[in-house]
Design a protein around this motif. Structure first.
Motif, mmCIF file in Angstrom:
data_model
loop_
_atom_site.group_PDB
_atom_site.id
_atom_site.type_symbol
_atom_site.label_atom_id
_atom_site.label_comp_id
_atom_site.label_asym_id
_atom_site.label_seq_id
_atom_site.Cartn_x
_atom_site.Cartn_y
_atom_site.Cartn_z
ATOM 1 N N VAL A 130 0.835 -1.284 -0.025
ATOM 2 C CA VAL A 130 -0.093 -0.035 -0.027
ATOM 3 C C VAL A 130 0.908 1.158 0.012
ATOM 4 O O VAL A 130 0.640 2.330 -0.673
ATOM 5 N N LYS A 131 2.000 1.077 0.568
ATOM 6 C CA LYS A 131 2.791 2.409 1.066
ATOM 7 C C LYS A 131 3.837 2.700 -0.318
ATOM 8 O O LYS A 131 3.949 3.658 -0.874
ATOM 9 N N TRP A 132 4.265 1.556 -0.563
ATOM 10 C CA TRP A 132 5.660 1.616 -1.791
ATOM 11 C C TRP A 132 5.375 1.148 -3.123
ATOM 12 O O TRP A 132 5.950 1.516 -3.940
ATOM 13 N N CYS A 133 4.545 0.243 -3.289
ATOM 14 C CA CYS A 133 4.240 -0.289 -4.532
ATOM 15 C C CYS A 133 3.616 0.573 -5.741
ATOM 16 O O CYS A 133 2.928 1.253 -5.472
ATOM 17 N N ALA A 134 4.581 0.849 -7.008
ATOM 18 C CA ALA A 134 4.443 1.806 -7.659
ATOM 19 C C ALA A 134 3.226 1.327 -8.685
ATOM 20 O O ALA A 134 2.345 2.068 -9.151
ATOM 21 N N ASN A 135 2.795 -0.108 -8.574
ATOM 22 C CA ASN A 135 1.943 -0.460 -9.494
ATOM 23 C C ASN A 135 0.591 -0.510 -8.594
ATOM 24 O O ASN A 135 -0.578 -0.994 -9.162
ATOM 25 N N TYR A 136 0.525 -0.336 -7.363
ATOM 26 C CA TYR A 136 -0.587 -0.422 -6.483
ATOM 27 C C TYR A 136 -1.501 0.909 -6.507
ATOM 28 O O TYR A 136 -0.974 2.044 -6.397
ATOM 29 N N ASN A 137 -2.683 0.813 -6.654
ATOM 30 C CA ASN A 137 -3.683 1.770 -6.844
ATOM 31 C C ASN A 137 -4.741 1.355 -5.758
ATOM 32 O O ASN A 137 -5.179 0.282 -5.845
ATOM 33 N N LYS A 138 -4.992 2.361 -4.863
ATOM 34 C CA LYS A 138 -6.340 1.971 -3.772
ATOM 35 C C LYS A 138 -7.416 1.347 -4.336
ATOM 36 O O LYS A 138 -8.071 0.813 -3.958
ATOM 37 N N CYS A 169 -4.062 -6.817 -5.719
ATOM 38 C CA CYS A 169 -2.531 -7.149 -5.727
ATOM 39 C C CYS A 169 -2.381 -8.665 -5.249
ATOM 40 O O CYS A 169 -2.888 -9.076 -4.474
ATOM 41 N N TYR A 170 -1.515 -9.043 -6.197
ATOM 42 C CA TYR A 170 -1.140 -10.600 -5.807
ATOM 43 C C TYR A 170 -0.627 -10.956 -4.395
ATOM 44 O O TYR A 170 -0.806 -12.129 -4.017
ATOM 45 N N MET A 171 -0.005 -9.947 -4.083
ATOM 46 C CA MET A 171 0.806 -10.285 -2.982
ATOM 47 C C MET A 171 -0.067 -10.280 -1.538
ATOM 48 O O MET A 171 -0.004 -10.666 -0.484
ATOM 49 N N PHE A 172 -1.354 -9.616 -1.842
ATOM 50 C CA PHE A 172 -2.686 -9.456 -0.669
ATOM 51 C C PHE A 172 -3.049 -11.075 -0.419
ATOM 52 O O PHE A 172 -3.552 -11.287 0.562
ATOM 53 N N GLY A 173 -2.968 -11.819 -1.399
ATOM 54 C CA GLY A 173 -3.739 -13.150 -1.350
ATOM 55 C C GLY A 173 -2.798 -14.205 -0.896
ATOM 56 O O GLY A 173 -3.100 -15.414 -0.719
ATOM 57 N N LYS A 174 -1.571 -13.666 -0.891
ATOM 58 C CA LYS A 174 -0.441 -14.873 -0.459
ATOM 59 C C LYS A 174 -0.392 -15.537 0.950
ATOM 60 O O LYS A 174 -0.718 -14.722 1.764
ATOM 61 N N CYS A 175 -0.406 -16.528 1.086
ATOM 62 C CA CYS A 175 -0.567 -17.478 2.245
ATOM 63 C C CYS A 175 0.920 -18.474 2.576
ATOM 64 O O CYS A 175 0.984 -18.595 3.639
ATOM 65 N N TRP A 176 1.721 -18.335 1.418
ATOM 66 C CA TRP A 176 2.873 -19.061 1.588
ATOM 67 C C TRP A 176 4.111 -18.109 1.074
ATOM 68 O O TRP A 176 3.912 -17.389 0.395
ATOM 69 N N ARG A 228 7.219 -10.163 -8.960
ATOM 70 C CA ARG A 228 8.788 -9.946 -9.135
ATOM 71 C C ARG A 228 8.963 -8.473 -8.766
ATOM 72 O O ARG A 228 9.955 -8.219 -8.230
ATOM 73 N N TYR A 229 8.083 -7.712 -8.990
ATOM 74 C CA TYR A 229 8.274 -6.265 -8.778
ATOM 75 C C TYR A 229 8.231 -6.077 -7.094
ATOM 76 O O TYR A 229 9.174 -5.353 -6.642
ATOM 77 N N PHE A 230 7.526 -6.838 -6.375
ATOM 78 C CA PHE A 230 7.435 -6.861 -4.983
ATOM 79 C C PHE A 230 8.619 -7.196 -4.495
ATOM 80 O O PHE A 230 9.464 -6.386 -3.710
ATOM 81 N N ARG A 231 9.365 -8.157 -4.875
ATOM 82 C CA ARG A 231 10.495 -8.653 -4.431
ATOM 83 C C ARG A 231 11.546 -7.805 -4.715
ATOM 84 O O ARG A 231 12.516 -7.666 -3.894
ATOM 85 N N GLU A 232 11.475 -7.322 -5.923
ATOM 86 C CA GLU A 232 12.869 -6.664 -6.289
ATOM 87 C C GLU A 232 12.917 -5.175 -5.752
ATOM 88 O O GLU A 232 14.291 -4.391 -5.581
ATOM 89 N N ALA A 233 11.779 -4.617 -5.798
ATOM 90 C CA ALA A 233 11.496 -3.141 -5.539
ATOM 91 C C ALA A 233 10.617 -2.727 -4.041
ATOM 92 O O ALA A 233 11.163 -1.724 -3.602
#
Ligand SMILES: [Zn+2]
Length: 117
Positions: free
Chosen positions: A18-26, A37-44, A50-55
């Motif tokens: 929410v704070k940093w991802c440039a691809n994220y829009n509220k 966001c793909y990362m919101f649904g992650k449980c494992w 890739r963008y999340f991991r690198e940036a």
């Protein structure tokens, strides 16, 4: 080996996105994917966006280390005899056979002393 994300880690991931991802829009979620966001649904662990991991993830080095390290984070409790590491999930109360024997001897001594009183 993947492991389940802790609730705390999921909360931190969400906060980072929410704070940093440039691809994220509220309003629209992930802009390139046009979905939540793909990362919101992650449980494992593993297979991160890739963008999340690198940036995004490197902005929280502690979280990065926790998420990119394979396997469950080692959790130890201190050995009551020598202070060494004892795995919490194991049945061991002491770090080694030697410490277990010392502890047993101490218990016996305590017991004898009480009995004599
Ligand atoms: Zn010990």
């Amino acid at each position: 080996m993947a492991r389940e994300l802790t609730r705390e880690e999921k909360r931190k991931i969400r906060a980072l996105v929410v704070k940093w991802c440039a691809n994220y829009n509220k309003e629209y979620g992930c802009l390139p994917l046009e979905c939540e966001c793909y990362m919101f649904g992650k449980c494992w662990t593993g297979a991160y966006c890739r963008y999340f991991r690198e940036a995004v993830l490197p902005l929280d080095p502690a979280l990065e280390a926790a998420l990119l390290t394979e396997g469950p984070p080692p959790v130890f409790k201190p050995c009551p005899i020598c202070g060494g590491a004892v795995p919490v999930d194991g049945r061991m109360a002491y770090c080694s056979e030697v410490c277990a024997r010392i502890a047993l001897r101490r218990q016996k001594r305590e017991y004898m002393r009480k009995k004599r009183r």
